[in-house]
Design a protein around this motif. Structure first.
Motif, PDB file in Angstrom:
ATOM      1  N   SER A 142       0.808  -1.217   0.000  1.00  0.00           N
ATOM      2  CA  SER A 142       0.000   0.000   0.000  1.00  0.00           C
ATOM      3  C   SER A 142       0.843   1.269   0.000  1.00  0.00           C
ATOM      4  N   ILE A 143       2.131   1.159   0.336  1.00  0.00           N
ATOM      5  CA  ILE A 143       2.999   2.337   0.365  1.00  0.00           C
ATOM      6  C   ILE A 143       4.304   2.041  -0.385  1.00  0.00           C
ATOM      7  N   VAL A 144       4.639   2.881  -1.361  1.00  0.00           N
ATOM      8  CA  VAL A 144       5.973   2.811  -1.970  1.00  0.00           C
ATOM      9  C   VAL A 144       6.573   4.210  -1.858  1.00  0.00           C
ATOM     10  N   ASP A 145       7.569   4.375  -1.002  1.00  0.00           N
ATOM     11  CA  ASP A 145       8.180   5.701  -0.872  1.00  0.00           C
ATOM     12  C   ASP A 145       9.452   5.752  -1.709  1.00  0.00           C
ATOM     13  N   SER A 146      10.220   6.843  -1.589  1.00  0.00           N
ATOM     14  CA  SER A 146      11.352   7.020  -2.513  1.00  0.00           C
ATOM     15  C   SER A 146      12.388   5.916  -2.352  1.00  0.00           C
ATOM     16  N   MET A 160      11.855   2.635  -1.380  1.00  0.00           N
ATOM     17  CA  MET A 160      11.337   1.416  -2.025  1.00  0.00           C
ATOM     18  C   MET A 160      11.356   1.571  -3.538  1.00  0.00           C
ATOM     19  N   ALA A 217      -3.442   4.322  -6.000  1.00  0.00           N
ATOM     20  CA  ALA A 217      -2.965   5.341  -5.060  1.00  0.00           C
ATOM     21  C   ALA A 217      -1.442   5.354  -4.996  1.00  0.00           C
ATOM     22  N   VAL A 218      -0.832   4.192  -5.179  1.00  0.00           N
ATOM     23  CA  VAL A 218       0.633   4.112  -5.161  1.00  0.00           C
ATOM     24  C   VAL A 218       1.208   4.783  -6.410  1.00  0.00           C
ATOM     25  N   ILE A 228      -0.151   7.219  -8.049  1.00  0.00           N
ATOM     26  CA  ILE A 228      -0.317   8.665  -7.856  1.00  0.00           C
ATOM     27  C   ILE A 228       0.805   9.225  -6.975  1.00  0.00           C
ATOM     28  N   THR A 229       1.055   8.571  -5.838  1.00  0.00           N
ATOM     29  CA  THR A 229       2.090   9.100  -4.934  1.00  0.00           C
ATOM     30  C   THR A 229       3.478   9.025  -5.553  1.00  0.00           C
ATOM     31  N   GLU A 261       3.839  11.993  -7.915  1.00  0.00           N
ATOM     32  CA  GLU A 261       3.889  13.263  -7.174  1.00  0.00           C
ATOM     33  C   GLU A 261       5.201  13.407  -6.413  1.00  0.00           C
ATOM     34  N   LEU A 262       5.691  12.278  -5.936  1.00  0.00           N
ATOM     35  CA  LEU A 262       6.961  12.270  -5.222  1.00  0.00           C
ATOM     36  C   LEU A 262       8.116  12.610  -6.165  1.00  0.00           C
ATOM     37  N   GLY A 263       7.929  12.332  -7.448  1.00  0.00           N
ATOM     38  CA  GLY A 263       8.969  12.618  -8.438  1.00  0.00           C
ATOM     39  C   GLY A 263       9.755  11.389  -8.841  1.00  0.00           C
TER      40      GLY A 263
END
Lengths: 136, 137
Positions: free
Chosen positions: A53-57, A59, A85-86, A88-89, A92-94
């Motif tokens: 559910s979450i992939v940040d910079s 990951m 949703a992942v 999209i983020t 947006e995160l780049g």
């Protein structure tokens, strides 16, 4: 310590990530997967992230690394099942995940890998013919 | 005016605490009926900030608040650490800038994911980052 299983199916490796990744788990997966590509002489890697559910910079970078590392070991990576949703983020995160192939689900991902294998095999055939031609 | 409706502090010192913090943030976001995409943005932002706190300051604290402004409800997260601080915040907020070996997307990326973003830092004292994500913002 937790570990994410890597399954072999013919020339492909399948990874289904069922838990939310934390940093050390992601790094372990990266190392294990690259070793498995070499050990099993894999041509393709399929990573299912439908349960993530979450992939940040961080990951995102690991996923990109896996794709680039596999590439120089002559294997293609396809990431499947990303939640909207992942996606999209990530943008947006780049982090546009350049160089990573994606498909909507496991089946389409498998088709994509197979089609990539077909074209590479054809290329090799053409190269072989071209080589013959030159030697003649 | 922004009113704080509930408060909860999570101390982050090791990797397990990061998972715990993300779960707490999710609980709070669900409680105020934040949509799935905004929840994902908020938790991703929290994930970036908590990683910075772990990497550069060996941990710190996060204050989780439910805030309200007029009809809007939201989640405010305040990350505070007593690490080395950031000498040049303007540079740190630029895409691709990193003093570590990362992509340098953490701070500017986080700012793009939330509605309000504030950073204060003093070299040698620490850094405080505050973000707000409105439930329908």
């Amino acid at each position: 310590m937790d570990k994410i299983p890597i399954l072999r199916m013919g020339r492909f490796l399948l990874v289904t990530i069922q838990v939310d990744l934390y940093d050390r788990l992601a790094l372990t997966l990266e190392a294990d997967l690259i070793q498995a590509v070499q050990k099993h002489n894999a041509r393709g890697v399929l990573i299912d992230i439908s349960a993530v559910s979450i992939v940040d910079s961080f990951m995102g970078r690991i996923i990109g690394n896996i794709a680039s590392m596999s590439k120089i070991l002559d294997a293609e990576t396809v990431v499947v099942g990303m939640q909207p949703a992942v996606a999209i983020t990530l943008i947006e995160l780049g982090l546009p995940l350049k160089g990573v192939h994606t498909a909507l689900d496991m089946e389409k991902g498998m088709d994509l890998l197979r089609s990539m294998m077909d074209t590479t095999d054809n290329d090799e055939d053409e190269d072989a013919i071209a080589d013959d031609f030159i030697t003649e | 005016m922004i009113l704080s409706l509930s408060k909860d502090t999570v101390t982050v010192a090791q990797e397990q605490d990061v998972v715990f913090l993300k779960n707490r943030v999710k609980e709070v976001a669900v409680r105020i009926k934040m949509g799935l995409v905004n929840q994902t943005r908020l938790i991703t932002a929290a994930s970036e900030l908590v990683r910075n706190m772990m990497r550069y300051a060996n941990g710190g604290k996060c204050l989780i608040e439910v805030v309200s402004s007029g009809r809007n409800n939201g989640v405010r997260l305040t990350f505070s650490d007593s690490g080395p601080g950031i000498p040049d915040i303007t540079a740190a907020m630029r895409d691709g800038f990193s003093t570590g070996k990362s992509l340098g997307l953490g701070l500017p990326g986080t700012k793009r994911l939330v509605n309000e973003f504030d950073i204060k830092s003093k070299v040698g004292e620490g850094t405080i980052v505050t973000i707000i994500k409105w439930a329908n913002g």
